[in-house]
Design a protein around this motif. Sequence first.
Motif, PDB file in Angstrom:
ATOM      1  N   LEU A 232       0.842  -1.189   0.000  1.00  0.00           N
ATOM      2  CA  LEU A 232       0.000   0.000   0.000  1.00  0.00           C
ATOM      3  C   LEU A 232       0.880   1.243   0.000  1.00  0.00           C
ATOM      4  O   LEU A 232       2.014   1.218   0.487  1.00  0.00           O
ATOM      5  N   GLY A 233       0.325   2.328  -0.528  1.00  0.00           N
ATOM      6  CA  GLY A 233       1.029   3.605  -0.505  1.00  0.00           C
ATOM      7  C   GLY A 233       0.437   4.524   0.543  1.00  0.00           C
ATOM      8  O   GLY A 233      -0.300   4.107   1.434  1.00  0.00           O
ATOM      9  N   GLY A 234       0.770   5.805   0.470  1.00  0.00           N
ATOM     10  CA  GLY A 234       0.220   6.781   1.388  1.00  0.00           C
ATOM     11  C   GLY A 234      -1.143   7.270   0.914  1.00  0.00           C
ATOM     12  O   GLY A 234      -1.683   6.792  -0.085  1.00  0.00           O
ATOM     13  N   PHE A 235      -1.713   8.227   1.626  1.00  0.00           N
ATOM     14  CA  PHE A 235      -3.006   8.787   1.255  1.00  0.00           C
ATOM     15  C   PHE A 235      -3.031  10.278   1.552  1.00  0.00           C
ATOM     16  O   PHE A 235      -2.244  10.791   2.361  1.00  0.00           O
ATOM     17  N   THR A 236      -3.927  10.973   0.886  1.00  0.00           N
ATOM     18  CA  THR A 236      -4.285  12.346   1.230  1.00  0.00           C
ATOM     19  C   THR A 236      -5.791  12.366   1.407  1.00  0.00           C
ATOM     20  O   THR A 236      -6.538  12.000   0.502  1.00  0.00           O
ATOM     21  N   HIS A 237      -6.239  12.770   2.597  1.00  0.00           N
ATOM     22  CA  HIS A 237      -7.655  12.616   2.914  1.00  0.00           C
ATOM     23  C   HIS A 237      -8.110  13.723   3.849  1.00  0.00           C
ATOM     24  O   HIS A 237      -7.366  14.138   4.740  1.00  0.00           O
ATOM     25  N   ARG A 238      -9.347  14.174   3.658  1.00  0.00           N
ATOM     26  CA  ARG A 238      -9.991  15.118   4.571  1.00  0.00           C
ATOM     27  C   ARG A 238     -11.030  14.350   5.378  1.00  0.00           C
ATOM     28  O   ARG A 238     -11.983  13.794   4.817  1.00  0.00           O
ATOM     29  N   ALA A 239     -10.843  14.304   6.682  1.00  0.00           N
ATOM     30  CA  ALA A 239     -11.725  13.519   7.553  1.00  0.00           C
ATOM     31  C   ALA A 239     -13.140  14.085   7.547  1.00  0.00           C
ATOM     32  O   ALA A 239     -13.340  15.309   7.543  1.00  0.00           O
ATOM     33  N   LEU A 240     -14.115  13.200   7.561  1.00  0.00           N
ATOM     34  CA  LEU A 240     -15.502  13.639   7.652  1.00  0.00           C
ATOM     35  C   LEU A 240     -15.734  14.323   8.986  1.00  0.00           C
ATOM     36  O   LEU A 240     -15.076  14.031   9.983  1.00  0.00           O
ATOM     37  N   PRO A 241     -16.685  15.270   9.059  1.00  0.00           N
ATOM     38  CA  PRO A 241     -16.911  16.010  10.306  1.00  0.00           C
ATOM     39  C   PRO A 241     -17.487  15.127  11.399  1.00  0.00           C
ATOM     40  O   PRO A 241     -18.098  14.091  11.131  1.00  0.00           O
ATOM     41  N   ASP A 242     -17.325  15.567  12.619  1.00  0.00           N
ATOM     42  CA  ASP A 242     -17.756  14.788  13.774  1.00  0.00           C
ATOM     43  C   ASP A 242     -19.258  14.966  14.011  1.00  0.00           C
ATOM     44  O   ASP A 242     -19.707  15.971  14.559  1.00  0.00           O
ATOM     45  N   ARG A 243     -20.024  13.971  13.611  1.00  0.00           N
ATOM     46  CA  ARG A 243     -21.482  14.023  13.745  1.00  0.00           C
ATOM     47  C   ARG A 243     -21.910  13.918  15.208  1.00  0.00           C
ATOM     48  O   ARG A 243     -22.997  14.373  15.593  1.00  0.00           O
ATOM     49  N   LEU A 244     -21.074  13.313  16.053  1.00  0.00           N
ATOM     50  CA  LEU A 244     -21.423  13.135  17.454  1.00  0.00           C
ATOM     51  C   LEU A 244     -21.241  14.440  18.228  1.00  0.00           C
ATOM     52  O   LEU A 244     -22.081  14.807  19.062  1.00  0.00           O
ATOM     53  N   GLU A 245     -20.171  15.171  17.946  1.00  0.00           N
ATOM     54  CA  GLU A 245     -20.008  16.486  18.556  1.00  0.00           C
ATOM     55  C   GLU A 245     -21.097  17.436  18.069  1.00  0.00           C
ATOM     56  O   GLU A 245     -21.648  18.224  18.844  1.00  0.00           O
ATOM     57  N   THR A 246     -21.426  17.354  16.782  1.00  0.00           N
ATOM     58  CA  THR A 246     -22.482  18.203  16.231  1.00  0.00           C
ATOM     59  C   THR A 246     -23.784  18.014  17.003  1.00  0.00           C
ATOM     60  O   THR A 246     -24.461  18.985  17.378  1.00  0.00           O
ATOM     61  N   ALA A 247     -24.154  16.757  17.246  1.00  0.00           N
ATOM     62  CA  ALA A 247     -25.392  16.475  17.975  1.00  0.00           C
ATOM     63  C   ALA A 247     -25.330  16.997  19.405  1.00  0.00           C
ATOM     64  O   ALA A 247     -26.351  17.432  19.961  1.00  0.00           O
TER      65      ALA A 247
END
Length: 450
Positions: A232-247
């Motif tokens: 496997l190689g590396g990645f570039t990713h934007r994490a999804l927002p925290d739905r639990l903190e939002t609630a």
Amino acid sequence: MDQSTASDVLTVHGGTALSGEVRVRGAKNLVPKAMVAALLGHGTSVLHNVPDISDVKIVTGLLEAHGVSVTRGADPDTLVLDPASVEAASDAAVEAHAGTSRIPVLFCGPLLHRLGRAFIPDLGGCKIGDRPIDFHLDALRSFGAVVEKRPEGLLILAPERLRGTHIRLPYPSVGATEQVLLTAVLAEGVTELSNAATEPEIVDLIAVLQKMGAIISVHNDRVIRIIGVDQLGGFTHRALPDRLETASWACAALATRGDIRVVGANQGEMMTFLNVFRRIGGDFEVDDTPGEPSIRFWHSGGPMHALALETDVHPGLSTDWQQPLVVALTQAQGLSIVHETVYEQRLGFTEALNRMGAQIQLYRECLGGSACRFGQRNFLHSAVISGPTKLHGAELTIPDLRAGFSYLIAALAAQGTSTVHGISLIHRGYEDFEAKLSALGADVELGQPA
């Protein structure tokens, strides 16, 4: 009452409607796992939207102990992870960095692939019910790993390359699903996981692994199929927002009759919660502005409505939404029923709410339409909430992460002053929450009241 240091105590002067704007970053239940996934790659990974929470610090320490370079990117919420020099960490170093976190168990698969060895110290985590690592160990054995019990923890060994396998989980455990994914991607052959968890954070982890070169498909009926690859190689990713903190912020707006805009929140992962929020009597407005989405939550002004809720694995109502919703339901008219089906001891936090003036009765029976694992096991896992009741200030000690923030909501909604001990637990999943509370107009201060 346990004695707490001044920095671990928050004094809350309640009775003020919270109003203003807060920002949520990447999900606590995704970001540390994506960081662990970087161990699998032969190349640098870049993770965006990283929150400044203690779980991220713990994983950073564990990665650095194993020779991974972890640095900040151009933006303060970006991490650059380089696993080029992975090496074995001492068992003492693993235990020192792990603290009471349960994260080390997810290092097993990647470390077995990279080093042939992994160590798991005695694990901590929130005390909300039985969270055994048996699912994890059984899965690792199925891949061909050998587990040795030692006084200080567990030593996991891979005498040869791990191989694909067929696994059926007895329950759709999020942690066990993550374990299988992080192990199967480099195992020889095909792995089929049945009865898998499918939470949004699991799907986002799959997206991370796919970017690295993994071959993973999600099928109907909770089946995930992974075809192992050689590298496997590396990645570039934007994490999804925290739905639990939002609630949590949404429930704070509802319980205090306030108005809070949560910047960074997405509607898609929140749909089940939003339906419940509206049924109780809250209102919300979604802004889909590209790059800067938000959801505004407020109390609609009328009476709040009692209702019946059951927690469940995704796409059901998340167990992590249950506790802040229970606080809001203490202000609803009539009898509300909450049936907790995920963690058998998660309703224990209601004892403190009753001391604040709530009227909550716990039951061992399944008070809901669905039978669950706890119905015949003598656990107090159903609640009847009679409201509305006036809450008053109290001295509180936080038992776990979500209960901790729920205690803050109750203290903010209450009349009078509350002293909340053990707030360091909240830092596990809520970034800079004291400053956010102050920005919303809350009257809070670190330390005991003067």
